[in-house]
Write an enzyme that holds these catalytic residues in place. Structure first.
Site, PDB file in Angstrom:
ATOM      1  N   LYS A   1       0.852  -1.200   0.000  1.00  0.00           N
ATOM      2  CA  LYS A   1       0.000   0.000   0.000  1.00  0.00           C
ATOM      3  C   LYS A   1       0.883   1.244   0.000  1.00  0.00           C
ATOM      4  CE  LYS A   1      -4.056   1.918   2.393  1.00  0.00           C
ATOM      5  NZ  LYS A   1      -4.929   1.794   3.581  1.00  0.00           N
TER       6      LYS A   1
ATOM      7  N   SER B   1      -9.821   2.091   2.380  1.00  0.00           N
ATOM      8  CA  SER B   1      -8.925   2.809   1.500  1.00  0.00           C
ATOM      9  C   SER B   1      -7.946   1.908   0.749  1.00  0.00           C
ATOM     10  CB  SER B   1      -8.121   3.834   2.302  1.00  0.00           C
ATOM     11  OG  SER B   1      -7.293   3.181   3.253  1.00  0.00           O
TER      12      SER B   1
ATOM     13  N   SER C   1      -9.979  -0.246   6.585  1.00  0.00           N
ATOM     14  CA  SER C   1      -9.365  -0.196   5.253  1.00  0.00           C
ATOM     15  C   SER C   1      -8.637  -1.450   4.794  1.00  0.00           C
ATOM     16  CB  SER C   1      -8.411   0.996   5.170  1.00  0.00           C
ATOM     17  OG  SER C   1      -9.164   2.179   5.096  1.00  0.00           O
TER      18      SER C   1
HETATM   19  N1  GLN Z   1     -13.189   4.190   5.510  1.00  0.00           N
HETATM   20  C1  GLN Z   1     -12.668   4.653   6.749  1.00  0.00           C
HETATM   21  C2  GLN Z   1     -12.346   6.106   6.663  1.00  0.00           C
HETATM   22  O1  GLN Z   1     -12.576   6.654   5.647  1.00  0.00           O
HETATM   23  C3  GLN Z   1     -11.480   3.825   7.134  1.00  0.00           C
HETATM   24  C4  GLN Z   1     -10.194   4.377   6.706  1.00  0.00           C
HETATM   25  C5  GLN Z   1      -9.028   3.498   7.047  1.00  0.00           C
HETATM   26  O2  GLN Z   1      -9.152   2.452   7.681  1.00  0.00           O
HETATM   27  N2  GLN Z   1      -7.857   3.950   6.654  1.00  0.00           N
HETATM   28  O3  GLN Z   1     -11.873   6.709   7.571  1.00  0.00           O
END
Ligand code: GLN
Length: 497
Positions: A80, A155, A179
């Site tokens: 990532k 994400s 994410s």
């Molecule tokens: N979708 C969640 C957010 O937008 C989780 C983000 C994440 O885990 N990095 O904050």
């Protein structure tokens, strides 16, 4: 050996160690696959072909010389883009970091190298890991390999899509609110958010430091465990890293046994608001766990309904502070530096040009939540809710060994569907966020396709802090039973690209 891109990491590592194939052949097969399909999927922001092949060559030299090999020697991986890799572009999906090349390796990357894992490149993500669809990437969205018109989750959609498109057998994600798990759920892959402090955050570009946690992603429970073991463990460079023995996740994945295990179904994380096909597959998975010898009980966690609200105060507060460092002075983009503008003006112009709309939204929310006069009402209150959620988990784990829920309320939605509705986007993480707030570990694994749309459904398994092995014990057992039933892993049903 047939198509190398269809093999598991465990099989590839064995084949390389026993000289059945070379690491270079394995790496080249994956680079070829990326060249063939990534134009459609866009899982990768940057492919590190030269360094990957050099790494693979070094592994083959070790094999030839009989030098001891790392646990996953020669197996390729997608990283990532939020984790620093020395000398390679690291953007966190943002224009503000375009062109920046870290002068050092994150601890995760250092451990991958020590395990002789071959890093194929940097995977796409929502900007600074804010999002559930990868559509907030400044470099364009990733497409779900099951249906290219749909989101791969976020994400870490790039990491999950790379696995589902057979571009890599292993990937690294980071999970602040879901994410790793939500992308795993909507792509039919496996992802684990380790206990907070279980895997070092050193060199991870911070979103919300008290919630962030890197973790392993793969197409099977055993591969996920092997990667987990390779990256976990104490790191003095991360002040919140846990200095304790990592539970033996690989042994647990191999044991794969739920006999006598008490499994708690979280009342608040199912029912209304969950897609019918998600609920159906979830109910069937519970039946299978029961048939395998687990005892299924219902457990109420009454404060979970406030988790999303608390998260969207804590996360923006921490993010607004963490992202203050991106000001055009130290890294990446600098805009408006015409010799006339003041330093403050250059910082403001840079941030205006470099950050996308979701990032700006959260910086504003966080700045407001932390502002004088509002701190107690918002941030302080959210921290109290966080404590109540942790207590809910503690009470539940006195009665059961693990908790379960669907990972996400729906299967993969269409690209564009929720882009203009931030609240609808945030609701994707309703079941994953409590885990981050409490700092415990959780896994998402595929449990079938929803009948109404033929798309993957994920189940979430949650375990107490530093009992990540239980995730693999239960996940491994469920995966084995489902694999017997289907005759293959769910991912093998993914339509060919
Ligand atoms: N979708 C969640 C957010 O937008 C989780 C983000 C994440 O885990 N990095 O904050």
């Amino acid at each position: 050996m047939n198509d190398l891109t269809r093999q598991s990491a465990a099989v590839l590592a064995d084949a390389i160690a026993s000289k059945e194939v070379t690491a270079v052949e394995v790496t080249q097969a994956h680079l070829d696959r990326i060249a063939a399909v990534d134009g459609k999927v866009h899982a990768f922001l940057h492919v590190t072909a030269d360094s990957a092949l050099a790494q693979a060559k070094a592994v083959d030299a070790k094999v030839a010389a009989g030098t001891p090999l790392g646990a996953l020697a020669g197996v390729p991986l997608g990283l990532k883009d939020v984790l620093a890799m020395k000398g390679e572009p690291t953007t966190a999906g943002s224009k503000i970091l375009e062109g920046w090349r870290p002068p050092y390796d994150s601890t995760v990357v250092a451990r991958l190298r020590a395990a002789d894992i071959v890093i194929l490149g940097k995977t796409n993500m929502d900007e600074f890991a804010m999002g559930s669809s990868t559509e907030h990437s400044a470099y364009g969205p990733t497409h779900n390999p099951w249906d290219l018109d749909r989101i791969p989750g976020g994400s870490g959609g790039g990491s999950a899509a790379a696995l589902a498109a057979f571009e890599a057998p292993l990937a690294i994600g980071t999970d602040t609110g879901g994410s790793i798990r939500q992308p795993a759920s909507v792509t039919g892959t496996v992802g684990v958010k380790p206990t907070y402090g279980g895997v070092s955050r050193y060199g991870q570009i911070a979103l919300a430091s008290s919630l962030d946690q890197p973790g392993p992603c793969a197409r099977s429970v055993l591969d996920t465990a092997l990667l987990h073991a390779a990256i976990a463990g104490h790191d003095p460079r991360d002040s919140t890293s846990i200095n304790a023995t990592v539970p033996d996740v690989v042994a647990a994945a191999k044991k794969a046994d739920v006999r006598g295990m008490r499994i708690g179904v979280v009342t608040e994380l199912s029912g209304d608001g969950y897609q019918a096909g998600v609920s159906q597959r979830y109910a069937e998975a519970l039946d299978i766990l029961r048939e395998l010898g687990a005892e299924i009980v219902e457990v109420s966690c009454p404060h979970f309904e406030y988790a999303l609200g608390a998260y969207y105060l804590i996360l923006p507060s921490e993010a607004s502070s963490n992202l203050a460092r991106f000001d055009g002075m130290r890294y990446g983009l600098r805009a408006g530096d015409d010799g006339k503008n003041s330093v403050e003006q250059v910082m403001a112009i840079t941030r205006e040009a470099g950050f996308g709309p979701e990032v700006k939204r959260r910086i504003m929310l966080g700045t407001y939540a932390l502002s004088s006069g509002y701190y107690d009402a918002y941030y302080g209150q959210a921290q109290k809710v966080r404590t109540l959620i942790t207590r809910d988990f503690n009470a539940a784990f006195e009665k059961v060994d693990v908790l379960v829920s669907p990972t996400a309320p729906t299967t993969a939605f269409k690209l564009g569907e929720k882009l203009d509705d931030p609240l609808a986007m945030y609701l994707n993480d309703v079941a994953t966020i409590p885990v981050n707030l409490a700092g415990i570990g959780a896994m998402s694994l595929p449990i079938g396709l929803a009948p109404e749309d033929g798309l993957p459904v994920g189940m979430q398994i949650m375990a107490p802090a530093m009992a990540d092995d239980r995730l693999y014990l239960a996940g491994g057992a469920l995966e084995a039973a489902l694999t017997d039933k289907w005759g293959h892993l769910l991912i093998e049903e993914a339509p060919a690209l």
